[in-house]
Design a protein around this motif. Structure first.
Motif, short mmCIF file in Angstrom:
data_model
loop_
_atom_site.label_atom_id
_atom_site.label_comp_id
_atom_site.label_asym_id
_atom_site.label_seq_id
_atom_site.Cartn_x
_atom_site.Cartn_y
_atom_site.Cartn_z
N UNK A 1 0.85 -1.20 0.00
CA UNK A 1 0.00 0.00 0.00
C UNK A 1 0.88 1.25 0.00
N UNK A 2 0.60 2.16 -0.91
CA UNK A 2 1.45 3.36 -0.97
C UNK A 2 0.63 4.53 -1.50
N UNK A 3 0.89 5.70 -0.90
CA UNK A 3 0.19 6.88 -1.40
C UNK A 3 0.96 7.44 -2.59
N UNK A 4 1.03 6.62 -3.61
CA UNK A 4 1.69 7.06 -4.83
C UNK A 4 1.38 6.05 -5.93
N UNK A 5 1.31 6.54 -7.15
CA UNK A 5 1.18 5.65 -8.31
C UNK A 5 1.99 6.30 -9.42
N UNK A 6 1.93 5.75 -10.63
CA UNK A 6 2.79 6.27 -11.71
C UNK A 6 2.22 7.51 -12.39
N UNK A 7 0.94 7.44 -12.70
CA UNK A 7 0.37 8.48 -13.59
C UNK A 7 -0.88 9.12 -12.99
N UNK A 8 -1.06 10.37 -13.36
CA UNK A 8 -2.29 11.10 -13.03
C UNK A 8 -2.87 11.62 -14.33
N UNK A 9 -4.16 11.44 -14.48
CA UNK A 9 -4.85 11.95 -15.68
C UNK A 9 -5.12 13.43 -15.44
N UNK A 10 -4.63 14.28 -16.35
CA UNK A 10 -4.81 15.73 -16.19
C UNK A 10 -5.21 16.34 -17.51
N UNK A 11 -6.40 16.91 -17.54
CA UNK A 11 -6.90 17.60 -18.73
C UNK A 11 -6.70 16.77 -20.01
N UNK A 12 -6.99 15.51 -19.93
CA UNK A 12 -7.02 14.70 -21.15
C UNK A 12 -5.81 13.84 -21.40
N UNK A 13 -4.72 14.04 -20.62
CA UNK A 13 -3.56 13.16 -20.86
C UNK A 13 -3.05 12.61 -19.53
N UNK A 14 -2.34 11.49 -19.64
CA UNK A 14 -1.73 10.89 -18.45
C UNK A 14 -0.35 11.51 -18.26
N UNK A 15 -0.12 12.11 -17.10
CA UNK A 15 1.19 12.72 -16.83
C UNK A 15 1.83 11.98 -15.66
N UNK A 16 3.14 12.11 -15.54
CA UNK A 16 3.83 11.47 -14.42
C UNK A 16 3.32 12.03 -13.10
N UNK A 17 3.20 11.17 -12.12
CA UNK A 17 2.69 11.55 -10.79
C UNK A 17 3.37 12.83 -10.28
N UNK A 18 4.70 12.89 -10.36
CA UNK A 18 5.44 14.02 -9.81
C UNK A 18 5.30 15.30 -10.65
N UNK A 117 -9.83 23.02 -14.61
CA UNK A 117 -9.02 21.83 -14.90
C UNK A 117 -9.70 20.59 -14.32
N UNK A 118 -9.46 19.46 -14.99
CA UNK A 118 -10.03 18.19 -14.52
C UNK A 118 -8.88 17.19 -14.37
N UNK A 119 -8.86 16.51 -13.24
CA UNK A 119 -7.79 15.53 -13.02
C UNK A 119 -8.35 14.29 -12.31
N UNK A 120 -7.66 13.18 -12.50
CA UNK A 120 -8.02 11.94 -11.81
C UNK A 120 -6.75 11.28 -11.30
N UNK A 121 -6.68 11.06 -10.00
CA UNK A 121 -5.57 10.32 -9.41
C UNK A 121 -6.13 9.05 -8.78
N UNK A 122 -5.29 8.05 -8.64
CA UNK A 122 -5.71 6.81 -7.98
C UNK A 122 -4.49 6.17 -7.35
N UNK A 123 -4.70 5.56 -6.20
CA UNK A 123 -3.59 4.88 -5.52
C UNK A 123 -4.17 3.81 -4.61
N UNK A 124 -3.29 2.96 -4.18
CA UNK A 124 -3.69 1.87 -3.30
C UNK A 124 -3.88 2.44 -1.90
N UNK A 125 -5.02 2.23 -1.31
CA UNK A 125 -5.30 2.82 0.01
C UNK A 125 -6.07 1.80 0.84
N UNK A 126 -5.67 1.64 2.08
CA UNK A 126 -6.30 0.62 2.92
C UNK A 126 -7.56 1.11 3.61
N UNK A 127 -7.76 0.62 4.80
CA UNK A 127 -8.97 0.95 5.55
C UNK A 127 -8.80 2.31 6.23
#
Ligand code: PMP
Length: 305
Positions: A1-18, A117-127
């Motif tokens: 479980x980590x509060x991080x993933x590779x990509x974030x969707x931002x305004x139509x494209x996938x960009x690197x998380x950082x 702006x529109x963005x979508x992030x996702x990561x593994x998150x527990x309880x």
């Protein structure tokens, strides 16, 4: 479980998380001009599945409508963006955060010159309230902070700025050793937790405050209505006095993050027998049975990836 993933969707494209960033003078940074959702993707026996995707994205668009924020995408496009983000990050189970915000334009209060702006992030998150909370329950307090009056901040909108109120409730609760705080509305009736709706069980029946009690009408709250009715348990939306919490047979909180979490103490008063109650357990069993793919998806909650 980590509060991080590779990509974030931002305004139509996938960009690197950082690299998914915005200017410090963005309207959202100064005035909280954002609408957001929290959505879960469950790992089911039949593959990964997003919980009530359409209902969440519809609520996101409704939040924007209330704040006159024109969204440059359709509901269907944002739904696809959620699925694309999950696939790009190879996430089997995740917490998903779609959000819409006003960026850099002008810094006056009037937001209309600032781009949306529109963005979508996702990561593994527990309880959310800890791994044991779902079975053992949590101890909560009634907050000294109230929820907003109806003609101040619209609580049906899930917007960033509302969460300053939630932060006051949460921080006070944690400072005093509780897992969560329950706020009252402007009239002194029970409203909700900092990020959860609340239900009480009295005499075998479920009661929860109505949306007019300054709460966010949660999607999990609605899922509980569906599960309860399917099990023959009556549900009523009713104004609740603070003392109804103390004398309830069972209490639980609901939310995408908190799922269905039993409450065993309020203000250090033991609720019922002090352990997760039988109705809470039945509701959890059906809810998690469906989200784990062990029971049929009878309410059409799941979008399989
Ligand atoms: N109330 C508040 C203030 C919340 O932040 C949340 C979490 N989104 C909820 C209730 C529960 O809503 P849902 O079940 O849609 O996650």
């Amino acid at each position: 479980m980590a509060f991080k993933a590779d990509k974030i969707w931002m305004d139509g494209t996938l960009v690197d998380w950082d690299k998914a960033s915005t200017h410090v003078l963005s309207h959202v940074v100064h005035y909280g001009t954002s609408a957001f959702e929290g959505v879960r993707c469950y790992k089911t026996q039949n593959g990964s599945a997003v919980m009530r995707l359409h209902d969440h994205i519809k609520r996101l668009f409704d939040s924007c409508k209330i704040y006159r924020m024109p969204v440059p995408y359709t509901i269907e496009q944002v739904e696809s963006a959620v699925l694309e983000t999950l696939r790009a990050n190879k996430l089997e189970q995740a917490y998903i955060r779609p959000f819409i915000f006003r960026g850099f334009g002008e810094l006056g209060v009037n937001p209309s010159k600032c781009p949306v702006h529109v963005a979508v992030a996702a990561w593994d998150w527990g309880k959310y309230l800890g791994p044991e909370a779902l079975e053992k329950g949590v101890s909560v307090c009634v907050s000294s902070w109230r929820r907003a009056a109806p003609d101040t901040f619209p609580t049906m909108a899930k917007v960033g700025a509302n969460y300053m109120n939630s932060q006051l409730i949460k921080l006070e609760a944690l400072e005093n050793g509780y897992a969560e705080g329950i706020a009252l509305d402007i009239n002194g009736y029970v409203s909700e937790g900092s990020g959860e709706n609340i239900f009480v069980v009295i005499g075998g029946k479920l009661y929860t405050p109505p949306s007019s009690s300054a709460l966010l009408p949660g999607i999990t709250r609605h899922s509980v209505f569906q599960v309860a009715r399917s099990l023959g348990i009556e549900v009523e939306q009713h104004q609740l006095q603070r003392e109804a919490l103390y004398t309830a047979d069972e209490i639980f909180m609901t939310g995408t993050a908190a799922e269905i979490t039993p409450v065993t103490m309020v203000d250090k008063i033991t609720i019922g027998t002090g352990v997760r109650g039988p109705i809470t357990k039945r509701l959890q069993e059906k809810f998690f049975g469906i989200t784990e793919g062990k029971l049929p998806d009878e309410f059409g909650w799941l979008t399989v990836l």
